[in-house]
Design an enzyme around this catalytic site. Structure first.
Site, short mmCIF file in Angstrom:
data_model
loop_
_atom_site.label_atom_id
_atom_site.label_comp_id
_atom_site.label_asym_id
_atom_site.label_seq_id
_atom_site.Cartn_x
_atom_site.Cartn_y
_atom_site.Cartn_z
N SER A 12 0.83 -1.19 0.00
CA SER A 12 0.00 0.00 0.00
C SER A 12 0.87 1.26 0.00
O SER A 12 1.65 1.47 -0.93
CB SER A 12 -0.97 -0.05 1.18
OG SER A 12 -1.99 0.89 1.05
N ASP B 230 -8.44 -5.78 -5.83
CA ASP B 230 -8.22 -4.49 -5.16
C ASP B 230 -9.05 -3.43 -5.87
O ASP B 230 -8.99 -3.29 -7.10
CB ASP B 230 -6.73 -4.12 -5.23
CG ASP B 230 -6.35 -3.04 -4.22
OD1 ASP B 230 -7.18 -2.15 -3.96
OD2 ASP B 230 -5.22 -3.07 -3.72
N HIS C 186 -7.83 -5.29 -1.27
CA HIS C 186 -6.58 -4.62 -0.93
C HIS C 186 -5.84 -5.36 0.18
O HIS C 186 -4.61 -5.40 0.20
CB HIS C 186 -6.87 -3.18 -0.49
CG HIS C 186 -5.65 -2.37 -0.23
ND1 HIS C 186 -4.69 -2.12 -1.20
CD2 HIS C 186 -5.19 -1.75 0.90
CE1 HIS C 186 -3.72 -1.39 -0.69
NE2 HIS C 186 -4.00 -1.16 0.58
#
Length: 342
Positions: free
Chosen positions: A130, A284, A313
């Site tokens: 991320s 995601d 995610h």
């Protein structure tokens, strides 16, 4: 496992927004032992809302990152509540005051830490999920000759317009709370936290995750129980000013927005020399596999390897998900076994 914590202080640290911090604090944790040649180093930057304590679960002898072989350093991102942040630094503000941290700031502070404290000139790998992946890309572009490998999980080198809408919805949810004065919070943003957590939960996992009721398998009694205990309680542990500060960094993520590349995004990505694993999750919703593949095609030595997962995610940080964890572990170990110069 050998581990140690430290705080690195940078005097008069000029950051990209134009502010100067009299004493910037970079809090870090190390795992394992540094070799004599200082070439067994893995840098593992933190992600949104996380500290090293939240992401160190994968550092173990049989884990994704093995501290018996590698010297692993987790530097805490500016704004996360440990390193310099609005909650602990009177000179740190928010975008409303024209203040923000960028990944340029994070990466240059990290480079200074590595060089001045440990004498490290080269990284065997930068591993990030991320916002950690965003920092990994910045490392590869800003110091191309010093990064041998990159694993970028569920992240992009530049925030897309679609991702920006998600981030602005989170920011507006928090600042719509009655406790927001226009520049800061007076009290706890009760309604803001509740709305913020539900927006985040709706994006972070896939439709299939909810359709299959995976949260029941994790021990939650209902969807509401999952949203409250699994999401809202977690974010309530964070200072809301820090949550905004990290959103401000994420919103401004662009590997080319600096004096080196001057907005030339293609040149920034094509400058990355590291062997790079681009690993999005197939489901995601904000770092989509399509967006990640576009970037992989611009990096000369990149492999595009999506994680086949319904976890969205969160497939990139699979502490509750052994299947995705095994997939990532295998890919990372294979990359680490290859000669970075090939």
């Amino acid at each position: 496992m050998m581990s140690s914590a430290g705080t690195f202080t940078i005097e008069n640290f000029a950051i990209q927004c134009g502010a100067v911090l009299p004493q910037a604090q970079l809090v870090y944790q190390t795992y394992g032992q540094l070799n004599r040649d200082r070439r067994n180093v893995i840098l593992y930057p933190t992600s949104y809302g996380a500290t090293h304590l939240d992401i160190e679960w994968l550092i173990r002898a049989d884990g994704i990152l093995d501290p018996t072989r590698w010297f692993i350093i987790i530097p805490n991102m500016f704004g996360n509540g440990l390193s310099s942040s609005p909650s602990n630094c009177q000179h740190c503000g928010l975008a409303e005051q024209g203040f923000w941290f960028s990944h340029w700031d994070n990466v240059f502070a990290q480079e200074k830490l590595l060089r001045e404290v440990f004498g490290i000139e080269k990284l065997a790998m930068v591993y990030g999920w991320s916002m950690g992946a965003q920092q990994a890309y910045h490392w590869g572009a800003l110091f191309p000759a010093r990064v041998e490998r990159i694993v970028a999980l569920c992240g992009t080198a530049r925030t897309t317009d679609h991702n920006r809408i998600f981030l602005e919805s989170l920011r507006l949810a928090l600042t719509a709370d009655p406790s927001w004065t226009g520049t800061h919070f007076e009290g706890i943003p009760e309604r803001g936290f509740r709305t913020f957590a539900r927006i985040y939960a709706s994006w972070a996992a896939s439709q299939a995750f909810y359709r299959q009721g995976i949260y029941y398998q994790l021990g939650y009694e209902s969807l509401e129980d999952y949203l409250q205990r699994g999401w809202e309680e977690s974010y309530r542990k964070r200072d809301p000013h820090n949550l905004l500060a990290m959103i401000d960094t994420w919103l401004r993520c662009d590997v080319s927005n600096n004096s080196i590349y001057q907005g030339d995004y293609h040149r920034a990505l094509s400058s990355i020399q590291a062997k790079t694993l681009v690993m999005p999750s197939t489901t995601d919703l904000y770092f989509t596999p399509e967006d990640c593949e576009v970037e992989a095609n611009l990096i000369p030595n990149a492999e595009f390897l999506p994680i086949p997962s319904i976890w969205g995610h969160r497939a990139g940080n699979p502490y509750q998900n052994p299947g995705d964890q095994a997939f990532i572990r295998q890919a990372v170990h294979k990359l680490l076994e290859t000669n970075a110069n090939n």
